[in-house]
Design a protein around this motif. Structure first.
Motif, PDB file in Angstrom:
ATOM      1  N   HIS A  13       0.967  -1.092  -0.083  1.00  0.00           N
ATOM      2  CA  HIS A  13      -0.120   0.069  -0.070  1.00  0.00           C
ATOM      3  C   HIS A  13       0.882   1.067   0.014  1.00  0.00           C
ATOM      4  CE1 HIS A  13       0.919  -0.361   4.432  1.00  0.00           C
ATOM      5  NE2 HIS A  13       0.517   1.011   4.411  1.00  0.00           N
ATOM      6  N   ASN A  32     -14.148   5.360   2.499  1.00  0.00           N
ATOM      7  CA  ASN A  32     -13.825   4.179   1.694  1.00  0.00           C
ATOM      8  C   ASN A  32     -11.662   3.358   1.673  1.00  0.00           C
ATOM      9  OD1 ASN A  32     -16.118   3.384   0.098  1.00  0.00           O
ATOM     10  ND2 ASN A  32     -15.378   5.241  -1.125  1.00  0.00           N
ATOM     11  N   PHE A  33     -11.000   4.312   2.517  1.00  0.00           N
ATOM     12  CA  PHE A  33     -10.297   4.193   2.513  1.00  0.00           C
ATOM     13  C   PHE A  33      -9.514   3.821   4.117  1.00  0.00           C
ATOM     14  CE2 PHE A  33     -10.579   7.383  -0.908  1.00  0.00           C
ATOM     15  CZ  PHE A  33      -9.527   6.920  -1.644  1.00  0.00           C
ATOM     16  N   PHE A  42      -3.854   3.460   0.880  1.00  0.00           N
ATOM     17  CA  PHE A  42      -4.523   3.385  -0.133  1.00  0.00           C
ATOM     18  C   PHE A  42      -3.840   2.699  -1.359  1.00  0.00           C
ATOM     19  CE2 PHE A  42      -2.299   7.223  -0.282  1.00  0.00           C
ATOM     20  CZ  PHE A  42      -1.585   7.082  -2.242  1.00  0.00           C
ATOM     21  N   ALA A  43      -4.163   1.736  -1.715  1.00  0.00           N
ATOM     22  CA  ALA A  43      -3.762   1.008  -2.420  1.00  0.00           C
ATOM     23  C   ALA A  43      -3.094   1.258  -3.797  1.00  0.00           C
ATOM     24  CB  ALA A  43      -4.818  -0.066  -3.395  1.00  0.00           C
ATOM     25  N   GLU A  45      -3.510   0.570  -7.189  1.00  0.00           N
ATOM     26  CA  GLU A  45      -3.805   0.668  -8.074  1.00  0.00           C
ATOM     27  C   GLU A  45      -5.646   1.689  -7.851  1.00  0.00           C
ATOM     28  OE1 GLU A  45      -4.329  -2.848  -6.102  1.00  0.00           O
ATOM     29  OE2 GLU A  45      -2.499  -1.812  -7.267  1.00  0.00           O
ATOM     30  N   LYS A  46      -5.886   2.362  -6.986  1.00  0.00           N
ATOM     31  CA  LYS A  46      -6.475   2.384  -6.289  1.00  0.00           C
ATOM     32  C   LYS A  46      -6.707   3.854  -5.529  1.00  0.00           C
ATOM     33  CE  LYS A  46     -10.033  -0.881  -6.748  1.00  0.00           C
ATOM     34  NZ  LYS A  46     -11.125  -1.713  -5.802  1.00  0.00           N
ATOM     35  N   PRO A  47      -5.778   4.612  -6.180  1.00  0.00           N
ATOM     36  CA  PRO A  47      -5.221   6.227  -5.361  1.00  0.00           C
ATOM     37  C   PRO A  47      -6.793   7.066  -5.121  1.00  0.00           C
ATOM     38  CG  PRO A  47      -4.741   6.381  -7.841  1.00  0.00           C
ATOM     39  CD  PRO A  47      -5.502   5.279  -7.611  1.00  0.00           C
ATOM     40  N   LEU A  48      -6.088   7.154  -4.451  1.00  0.00           N
ATOM     41  CA  LEU A  48      -6.945   8.895  -3.626  1.00  0.00           C
ATOM     42  C   LEU A  48      -7.404  10.096  -4.542  1.00  0.00           C
ATOM     43  CD1 LEU A  48      -4.773  10.273  -0.381  1.00  0.00           C
ATOM     44  CD2 LEU A  48      -7.475   9.107  -0.653  1.00  0.00           C
ATOM     45  N   PRO A  49      -8.007  10.214  -4.710  1.00  0.00           N
ATOM     46  CA  PRO A  49      -9.268  10.842  -6.645  1.00  0.00           C
ATOM     47  C   PRO A  49      -7.956  12.364  -5.927  1.00  0.00           C
ATOM     48  CG  PRO A  49     -10.706  10.321  -5.100  1.00  0.00           C
ATOM     49  CD  PRO A  49      -9.495   9.947  -4.461  1.00  0.00           C
TER      50      PRO A  49
END
Length: 70
Positions: A13, A32-33, A42-43, A45-49
Motif C-alpha cells: 500500500h 472508502n480508505f 490506499f492501494a 491501483e486505487k489512489p486518492l482522488p
C-alpha cells in the motif's frame, strides 16, 4: 508556513500523512480508505482522488495558518 503532509510507499500500500485534523474533517470523503490517526492508506491501483488530495492539503494549510497566528 510549515509542513503540509508526507507520504510513503510500502510493499502492499501507499500512505499519506496529513495529520489528524484533515482526516477528521473529511472522514466522510475518506470512508472508502483505511485511516488511522494522521494516516490514510490506499492501494497504488486505487489512489486518492486528486480533488480529495487538494482538499486535504488546503486543510493543512489552514491549520498551519491558525497555528502561526497563535
Amino acid at each position: 508556513n510549515g509542513m503540509l503532509m508526507s507520504f510513503a510507499a510500502f510493499s502492499n500500500h501507499c500512505s499519506v500523512f496529513p495529520g489528524a485534523g484533515p482526516i477528521e474533517e473529511f472522514q466522510k470523503d475518506l470512508k472508502n480508505f483505511r485511516t488511522a490517526k494522521g494516516t490514510i492508506q490506499f492501494a497504488p491501483e486505487k489512489p486518492l482522488p486528486s480533488g480529495l488530495l487538494k482538499k486535504l492539503v488546503k486543510a493543512r494549510m489552514r491549520e498551519n495558518e491558525r497555528k502561526k497566528g497563535k
